[in-house]
Design an enzyme around this catalytic site. Structure first.
Site, PDB file in Angstrom:
ATOM      1  N   ALA A  93       0.857  -1.162  -0.045  1.00 56.71           N
ATOM      2  CA  ALA A  93      -0.126  -0.093   0.037  1.00 56.71           C
ATOM      3  C   ALA A  93       0.841   1.186  -0.204  1.00 56.71           C
ATOM      4  O   ALA A  93       2.118   1.114  -0.100  1.00 56.71           O
ATOM      5  CB  ALA A  93      -0.860  -0.106   1.266  1.00 56.71           C
TER       6      ALA A  93
ATOM      7  N   ASP B 231      -6.896   8.321  -7.835  1.00 53.95           N
ATOM      8  CA  ASP B 231      -6.002   7.141  -8.241  1.00 53.95           C
ATOM      9  C   ASP B 231      -7.301   5.998  -8.698  1.00 53.95           C
ATOM     10  O   ASP B 231      -7.384   4.895  -8.514  1.00 53.95           O
ATOM     11  CB  ASP B 231      -5.679   6.282  -6.944  1.00 53.95           C
ATOM     12  CG  ASP B 231      -4.225   6.121  -7.230  1.00 53.95           C
ATOM     13  OD1 ASP B 231      -3.815   5.970  -8.386  1.00 53.95           O
ATOM     14  OD2 ASP B 231      -3.662   5.326  -6.226  1.00 53.95           O
TER      15      ASP B 231
ATOM     16  N   GLN C 248       1.740  -1.369   4.266  1.00 57.44           N
ATOM     17  CA  GLN C 248       1.248  -2.510   3.546  1.00 57.44           C
ATOM     18  C   GLN C 248      -0.264  -3.205   4.288  1.00 57.44           C
ATOM     19  O   GLN C 248      -0.364  -2.622   5.066  1.00 57.44           O
ATOM     20  CB  GLN C 248       2.484  -3.766   3.661  1.00 57.44           C
ATOM     21  CG  GLN C 248       2.537  -4.149   5.122  1.00 57.44           C
ATOM     22  CD  GLN C 248       3.800  -5.040   5.394  1.00 57.44           C
ATOM     23  OE1 GLN C 248       4.492  -5.075   4.420  1.00 57.44           O
ATOM     24  NE2 GLN C 248       3.819  -5.937   6.460  1.00 57.44           N
ATOM     25  N   VAL C 249      -1.065  -3.880   3.816  1.00 56.97           N
ATOM     26  CA  VAL C 249      -1.993  -4.405   4.033  1.00 56.97           C
ATOM     27  C   VAL C 249      -2.220  -5.683   4.647  1.00 56.97           C
ATOM     28  O   VAL C 249      -1.603  -6.847   3.864  1.00 56.97           O
ATOM     29  CB  VAL C 249      -3.334  -4.332   2.856  1.00 56.97           C
ATOM     30  CG1 VAL C 249      -4.631  -4.681   3.445  1.00 56.97           C
ATOM     31  CG2 VAL C 249      -3.014  -2.878   2.241  1.00 56.97           C
TER      32      VAL C 249
ATOM     33  N   ILE D 143       3.146   3.711   1.043  1.00 61.49           N
ATOM     34  CA  ILE D 143       4.083   3.690   2.144  1.00 61.49           C
ATOM     35  C   ILE D 143       3.920   2.731   3.185  1.00 61.49           C
ATOM     36  O   ILE D 143       4.083   3.091   4.490  1.00 61.49           O
ATOM     37  CB  ILE D 143       4.570   5.054   2.859  1.00 61.49           C
ATOM     38  CG1 ILE D 143       3.215   5.745   3.103  1.00 61.49           C
ATOM     39  CG2 ILE D 143       5.105   5.926   1.520  1.00 61.49           C
ATOM     40  CD1 ILE D 143       3.569   6.994   3.911  1.00 61.49           C
TER      41      ILE D 143
ATOM     42  N   LYS E  77      -4.177  -1.334   7.146  1.00 56.04           N
ATOM     43  CA  LYS E  77      -3.029  -0.594   6.482  1.00 56.04           C
ATOM     44  C   LYS E  77      -1.929  -0.365   7.345  1.00 56.04           C
ATOM     45  O   LYS E  77      -2.381   0.402   8.184  1.00 56.04           O
ATOM     46  CB  LYS E  77      -3.584   0.378   5.567  1.00 56.04           C
ATOM     47  CG  LYS E  77      -2.706   0.929   4.578  1.00 56.04           C
ATOM     48  CD  LYS E  77      -3.199   1.424   3.447  1.00 56.04           C
ATOM     49  CE  LYS E  77      -3.137   3.024   3.539  1.00 56.04           C
ATOM     50  NZ  LYS E  77      -3.383   3.510   2.165  1.00 56.04           N
TER      51      LYS E  77
END
Lengths: 296, 466
Positions: free
Chosen positions: B141, B290, B145-146, B143, B160
């Site tokens: 994700a 995005d 991670q999930v 900067i 996250k």
């Protein structure tokens, strides 16, 4: 000349990166002369390497005979990038390569050195590139520069680690042909050795000319020049004061803000290198081996 | 943009041929790289078991590992690469390669490091803060991670987790304005570097604090609550902090699988995405910068779950007004002079530019091609590319007088992201009729079954509000 320099800049990243990637073996059968637990591997992974490299060239050039040998024999004026890439390749191989590879690479360089002989026009002294005295200076300048650059713009080595690094690098000096007893094996010994050589050092016209060209390559555009300036400022700031004085450079000490900027530029440069084929994989191979060697 | 960075040493003054080619090639690469970088969150597992194992072996174990990997501008380069893809499209293979490699050079946090972050933020290690915690991250994700987890009250969630120390590093890197400007000039030479620079610094700065994203997602989730086809995962409030964000987990499929569904399903998904983008813009006054396939999850019947609100821009009514005027004058009133005036009002076109109004309309009409006339239209990949090509066409008499004012920089992503996705789906719909449902100046009745369901939802919303 300028167009060539541009081609040069292009090739520098690509060829140095290729040299590095090729020097890091896949499926290595032994840990070479240093190994994944060494300080040598660790400092080589740092951002400060370009600064260390430039500083060590500045130091090495102050020895009139070392400079004369490069000036009169090496093809560096015709192909400066090729010359730098060859050095990068050699250093990568002896650092990360298997022992047999490192020995072979050193033997190749020693054969070339055998042919490099002459007389220095400035001092009138004869020289030979295979002379252990000259090789020791080149070695010491590199080792000293790696420690100095790391402490200025990289991750500074603890005192014990600096000593270990100097001691580990004795193997590199031996490989290239310096008898082990001559080689400094701690920071105090290294400092003493450098102090003992100092009276014979001077900035010859060849040194002044080639280093001026290296520090301020003609024809760079604005953006490139600014990045190069960061590396150059760091290399000059990392020099001993007496060396700066010989060249006639003035350099105020780097402020913390300036050091941060330099690190950021080095990060950009590092990303460029990382973008070259094989570099990420080579780094991963090294990281994996260093991880495995980490004390649990 | 890492790519852009790559260019720094390779740039040359004009007039020297050799590097010119290299530079052009580099630009192309950075563009592709930017697109690559923008496709996060990418599943760590996509590339197979071996790669998965490698990533675990290389996992970031300490804050120092994080700093080595993402410090010294590298994290910023990745973010700028992502943002450069909104505004420029044509970086070279070498630059693209650099961005891709930079992205690949970031392994996940080790389970221990991620757990330490959770404990620091929530005051308890993950196995006590949650009923269940999966130590293996499911995606990269922004900067961080999930991770998958189940809350103590039994809800399946996505957690996250930000990399330790990264916010401070990136904040410091964002202060090196001179270096950022140099990189942007190279990444997007056709754009106004200063407008782009402030936008990049603001947006990336916001991403460092997950509470901004949580606020945007909360707003969206609240607005679309009960919507027939649009789903936004709810934020779990008590568990969301500056460096941790917890939201409901969605069990839908990814874009790659949608592509194998029948065309009818793809059209429905496209309709939902289209409605989401423009309803969010005109009704919520927010645009998710995005809009790429990785941020959408799909279920049959056109239901789409929208993820990742890290790059949302909120608009004022005054900022939206010119956009509406432009659409109205060119699509509804077919009044070229009024269209030109609205472009000038918004700052897109220099007032009094020495170009004919007809040339301006011809230059910009492609952006409104699908909605100028009623009737079903298929958005093809060719159309999507022609939009992109026109967007980046910096030659020609009109292009020289066009500029994108800062508030709208992020909207360029509509052209690059939305139409690319719809083109990929070869989606067919009466886009004009759908737009008329949404435009505040038309508010036409429903034109499709989905529109009818949406209209009923709008009525329920208003009733609930009253």
């Amino acid at each position: 000349m300028t167009a060539d320099l541009y081609a040069t800049a292009t090739g520098l990243i690509e060829r140095s990166a290729a040299a590095y990637a090729a020097g890091v073996p896949e499926g290595a059968r032994d840990n070479g002369f240093f190994g994944p637990a060494s300080v040598t591997w660790r400092v080589n992974a740092g951002l400060a390497s370009p600064v260390a490299g430039l500083r060590s060239l500045l130091m090495q050039a102050l020895h009139p005979l070392a400079m004369a040998g490069v000036d009169q024999h090496s093809g560096w004026r015709r192909d400066p990038v090729g010359r730098l890439a060859a050095t990068s390749a050699y250093l990568a191989t002896i650092t990360f390569g298997e022992r047999a590879e490192a020995v072979r690479a050193a033997a190749r360089v020693r054969r070339i050195h055998d042919r490099v002989r002459g007389t220095d026009a400035v001092t009138g002294q004869p020289y030979a590139a295979g002379d252990p005295g000259l090789l020791l200076w080149v070695h010491a300048a590199l080792v000293d520069s790696v420690v100095a650059a790391a402490s200025l713009v990289g991750t500074a080595l603890a005192a014990g680690d600096s000593n270990s690094y100097v001691a580990e690098m004795v193997a590199a000096a031996e490989l290239i042909g310096v008898p082990r007893p001559l080689v400094p094996s701690s920071v105090p010994e290294l400092d003493l050795y450098i102090a003992s050589v100092r009276p014979g050092l001077r900035c010859t016209p060849a040194a002044a000319g080639s280093m001026a060209c290296l520090l301020d390559p003609p024809g760079l555009d604005e953006d490139t020049a600014e990045i190069w300036q960061d590396i150059r400022d760091a290399a000059v700031a990392a020099l001993p004061r007496w060396a700066r004085q010989m060249y006639g450079y003035s350099a105020p000490p780097l402020t913390p803000g300036r050091r941060t900027e330099i690190r950021q530029s080095l990060g950009v440069l590092d990303a460029m290198v990382l973008g070259q084929p094989g570099v990420l994989e080579a780094r991963q191979r090294i990281t994996l081996r260093m991880r495995a060697a980490r004390p649990a | 943009m890492a790519g852009a960075a790559t260019l720094l040493l390779l740039r040359r003054r004009p007039g020297r041929l050799r590097l010119d080619r290299a530079r052009a090639a580099l630009r192309l690469a950075a563009r592709g790289g930017a697109r690559y970088a923008a496709s996060a969150p990418r599943l760590f597992a996509v590339a197979g078991e071996r790669r998965q194992q490698l990533r675990e072996d290389l996992a970031l174990q300490t804050a120092e590992d994080v700093a080595d990997t993402l410090g010294a501008m590298k994290g910023v380069m990745m973010k700028i690469g992502q943002m450069a893809s909104y505004v420029d499209d044509g970086l070279s293979p070498a630059v693209r390669q650099t961005l891709a490699r930079l992205q690949d050079s970031v392994p996940p946090m080790s389970p221990g490091l991620a757990a330490a972050m959770v404990e620091e933020e929530l005051g308890a290690p993950p196995d006590r803060a949650f009923a269940r915690w999966d130590p293996r991250p499911i995606a990269a994700a922004s900067i961080g991670q999930v991770h998958r987890a189940v809350t103590l009250d039994g809800r399946a969630v996505a957690v996250k987790v930000q990399y330790p120390g990264i916010a401070e590093t990136i904040a410091a890197d964002l202060r090196n304005v001179a270096l950022l400007r140099r990189m942007l000039r190279i990444a997007a030479p056709a754009q106004d570097a200063d407008a782009l620079l402030s936008e990049v610094r603001d947006r990336v700065g916001e991403e460092l604090d997950y509470r901004h994203e949580a606020a945007s997602q909360r707003l969206m989730a609240a607005y679309y609550d009960g919507h027939p086809t649009i789903a936004v995962p709810r934020i779990i409030d008590g568990l969301s902090t500056r460096r941790i964000m917890v939201s409901e987990l969605s069990g839908a499929v990814r874009f790659a699988e949608l592509a194998s569904w029948p065309q009818h399903e793809r059209d429905l998904a496209a309709e939902t995405i289209y409605r989401f983008v423009f309803r969010s813009l005109y009704d919520v006054r927010a645009f998710n910068g995005d809009p790429h396939p990785g941020n959408y999850l799909f279920q049959r019947g056109g239901r789409v779950t929208f993820l990742d609100f890290g790059l949302v821009r909120h608009f004022t009514p005054a900022e939206l007004r010119p956009l509406l005027q432009m659409a109205r004058t060119i699509c509804v009133e077919h009044d070229p002079e009024a269209f030109r005036a609205s472009l000038e009002n918004a700052g897109f076109l220099r007032p009094g530019a020495p170009v004919s109004t007809q040339a301006i309309v011809e230059h910009l009409a492609v952006f409104y091609d699908t909605i100028r006339e009623p009737g079903p239209r298929t958005i093809t990949s060719d159309y999507a590319s022609s939009v992109v090509r026109r967007f980046f066409d910096v030659r020609g008499p009109v292009a020289a007088h066009i500029a994108v004012p800062r508030p709208y920089v992020i909207l360029q992503r509509i052209n690059l992201g939305l139409f690319a996705v719809l083109g990929e789906l070869s989606a067919t719909a009466d886009w004009r009729a759908i737009s008329e449902e949404i435009w505040p100046f038309t508010r036409s009745p429903a034109s499709t079954p989905m529109g009818e369901a949406e209209a009923r939802w709008l009525v329920r919303r208003q009733a609930a509000a009253a």
